[in-house]
Design a protein around this motif. Structure first.
Motif, PDB file in Angstrom:
ATOM      1  N   GLY A   9       7.116  -6.490   2.052  1.00 26.07           N
ATOM      2  CA  GLY A   9       6.527  -5.140   1.569  1.00 26.07           C
ATOM      3  C   GLY A   9       7.774  -4.216   1.779  1.00 26.07           C
ATOM      4  O   GLY A   9       7.662  -2.854   1.564  1.00 26.07           O
ATOM      5  N   LYS A  53       2.248  -0.264 -12.903  1.00 19.16           N
ATOM      6  CA  LYS A  53       1.195   0.592 -12.983  1.00 19.16           C
ATOM      7  C   LYS A  53       0.641   0.329 -11.394  1.00 19.16           C
ATOM      8  O   LYS A  53       0.587  -0.586 -10.796  1.00 19.16           O
ATOM      9  CB  LYS A  53       0.235   0.296 -13.794  1.00 19.16           C
ATOM     10  CG  LYS A  53      -1.189   1.007 -13.668  1.00 19.16           C
ATOM     11  CD  LYS A  53      -0.994   2.232 -14.646  1.00 19.16           C
ATOM     12  CE  LYS A  53      -2.149   3.293 -14.209  1.00 19.16           C
ATOM     13  NZ  LYS A  53      -1.906   4.679 -14.470  1.00 19.16           N
ATOM     14  N   HIS A  94      -6.474  -7.676  -2.566  1.00 14.54           N
ATOM     15  CA  HIS A  94      -5.452  -8.730  -2.822  1.00 14.54           C
ATOM     16  C   HIS A  94      -6.053 -10.066  -2.496  1.00 14.54           C
ATOM     17  O   HIS A  94      -6.622 -10.435  -1.612  1.00 14.54           O
ATOM     18  CB  HIS A  94      -4.275  -8.413  -1.462  1.00 14.54           C
ATOM     19  CG  HIS A  94      -3.272  -9.615  -1.380  1.00 14.54           C
ATOM     20  ND1 HIS A  94      -1.900  -9.405  -1.541  1.00 14.54           N
ATOM     21  CD2 HIS A  94      -3.453 -11.003  -1.365  1.00 14.54           C
ATOM     22  CE1 HIS A  94      -1.233 -10.367  -1.710  1.00 14.54           C
ATOM     23  NE2 HIS A  94      -2.248 -11.364  -1.454  1.00 14.54           N
TER      24      HIS A  94
END
Ligand code: ADP
Length: 447
Positions: free
Chosen positions: A165, A201, A208
């Motif tokens: 992340g 985008k 997920h």
């Protein structure tokens, strides 16, 4: 088949691999740092070897010490678990150069998928749907602004070497692009030593969804359905389930086949996970992980297969023990990640476990390296246990999760258990109506 496998990891995943080895009649070697000499994986393995001091860079990431440990113990293969060296192509190359077997894909596949730009290019060519975005890397703000205009805001700037992340920044307007672009680059440089970024985008309300795949390296591959890992905090998974509550049988068969074909065409060997964002009935590839995932037990639960055993078999040159038609879904499984963290800040909470009692009973699996009196060292990941429950359907799995959490005792340190107890009070969790932002919004609202 191998006689002896070295496990280049610690904690619950090291136990997970030891268990598979023992059932297959293979001897296991645990490596450990000086901080882990009393850890459960060290107690449970057939042989143990200290590879260095507490910091991971000196022990669990110490390639020379790990190769030497194989030499000393006579281990023929290395299982990397997840994290640490599991997706390090250079390590895989070194392992192979020493005539040892890496239990996982080839260095070339790891390198290809480890760079998110080459991964996306490869998947696109193999017919896997991807998130619309830049063609390759973006090197300056002017180009970034052009892409923002072309695809429309919001967009997300991502590090090609990214993971965990980190190195990801959202730009909602052209004004935000300058900062997002520079921040993502400098974060990427600091975290991965590589400041190359690309832009895609930004999907605003996706789930997920990831597909578990398995290849034998000889052109055969299968998929084992999806896992929904939408409950995330800071892009990190907190709870995972299979099958995904929003995915239909037809969607599963469709995207599963695309993934299995891609893996077969690549000649990929071993376990892998193809990650997607899913919005309005469409799948968009984001990345592929070339290792066993933390959340693999939910897939094992519903398919009744042992993924680690399969990894070992394939690495030893055997064929897959199941074909696509053998793989049938049975019931519903949910995993919660129990971290030694203090709520609501989620700050690490290492310390001594004064009392530990694991839940049990039908449909309950506890993957953990905890024991009474265990001292959690402050040097490593805060994941201390995974509680996995299974039921004939989703409501039964949720009821079982509630029941199992009630039995669990972890005293002495703060954990994320209260978070899951609170989540089970939420209607959206029971209806399965959540996306990747649900948890953070709920936490911001006071939980
Ligand atoms: P990492 O390798 O760091 O885990 P991923 O590419 O797998 O990064 O993305 C992690 C998470 O970040 C995703 O599960 C999702 O929550 C969010 N994310 C990534 N790309 C996008 C995107 N294009 N739009 C919206 N969210 C995204």
């Amino acid at each position: 088949m191998f006689d002896k496998i070295l496990i280049a990891n610690r904690g619950e995943i090291a136990l997970r691999v030891i268990r598979a080895c023992r059932e297959m009649g293979i001897r296991s070697v645990a490596i450990h740092s000086t901080a882990d000499s009393d850890a459960m994986h060290v107690r449970m393995a057939d042989e143990t070897i200290c590879v260095g001091p507490a910091p991971s860079t000196d022990s669990y990431l110490n390639m020379a010490a790990i190769i030497s440990a194989c030499d000393v113990t006579g281990a023929q293969a290395i299982h990397p678990g997840y994290g640490f060296l599991s997706e390090n192509a250079r390590f895989v190359q070194i392992v192979e150069d020493h005539d040892l077997t890496f239990i996982g894909p080839s260095a070339a596949h790891i390198r290809l998928m480890g760079d998110k730009i080459t991964a996306k290019d490869t998947m696109k060519e193999l017919g896997v749907p991807c998130v619309p975005g830049s063609e390759g890397g973006v090197t300056d703000v002017a180009a970034a602004l052009k892409i923002g205009e072309e695809f429309g805001y919001p967009v997300i700037v991502k590090a090609t070497a990214g993971g965990g992340g980190r190195g990801m920044k959202v730009a909602r307007t052209a004004e935000e692009m300058q900062t997002a672009f520079q921040t993502a680059r400098s974060e990427a440089k600091a975290a991965f030593g590589n400041d190359e970024v690309y832009i895609e985008k930004y999907l605003t309300t996706p789930r997920h969804i990831e597909i578990q795949v398995f290849g034998d390296g000889k052109g055969n591959a299968v998929h084992l359905g999806e896992r929904d890992c939408s409950l995330q905090r800071r892009h990190q998974k907190v709870l995972e389930e299979a099958p995904g509550p929003a995915i239909t049988e037809a969607e599963r068969a469709h995207i599963g086949e695309i993934c299995a074909n891609a893996v077969a065409k690549m000649g990929y060997s071993g376990a892998g996970t193809i990650e997607f964002l899913y919005e309005n009935g469409e799948f968009y590839f984001i990345e592929m992980n070339t290792r066993l995932q933390v959340e693999h037990p939910v897939t094992e639960g519903i398919f009744g297969v042992d993924l680690v055993r399969e990894q070992i078999r394939v690495a030893a040159g055997e064929t897959l023990s199941f074909a696509q038609d053998d793989l049938q879904i049975n019931g519903h499984a949910i995993e919660v990640r129990i971290n030694a963290e203090k709520l609501p800040s989620f700050s690490p909470s290492p310390g001594t476990i004064t009392h530990y009692h694991a839940p049990g009973g039908l449909g309950v699996r506890m993957d953990s390296a905890l024991y009474d009196g265990y001292r959690i060292p402050p040097y490593y990941d805060s994941l201390i246990a995974k509680l996995i429950v299974q039921g004939r359907d989703r409501p039964e799995a949720l009821a079982r999760l509630h029941r199992a959490l009630g039995e669990l005792i972890v005293d002495g340190v703060d954990t994320t258990v209260p978070l899951f107890r609170a989540l089970l009070q939420e209607k959206d969790i029971h209806t399965g109506e959540y996306n990747i932002h649900w948890l953070e919004q709920w936490l911001e609202g006071g939980g």
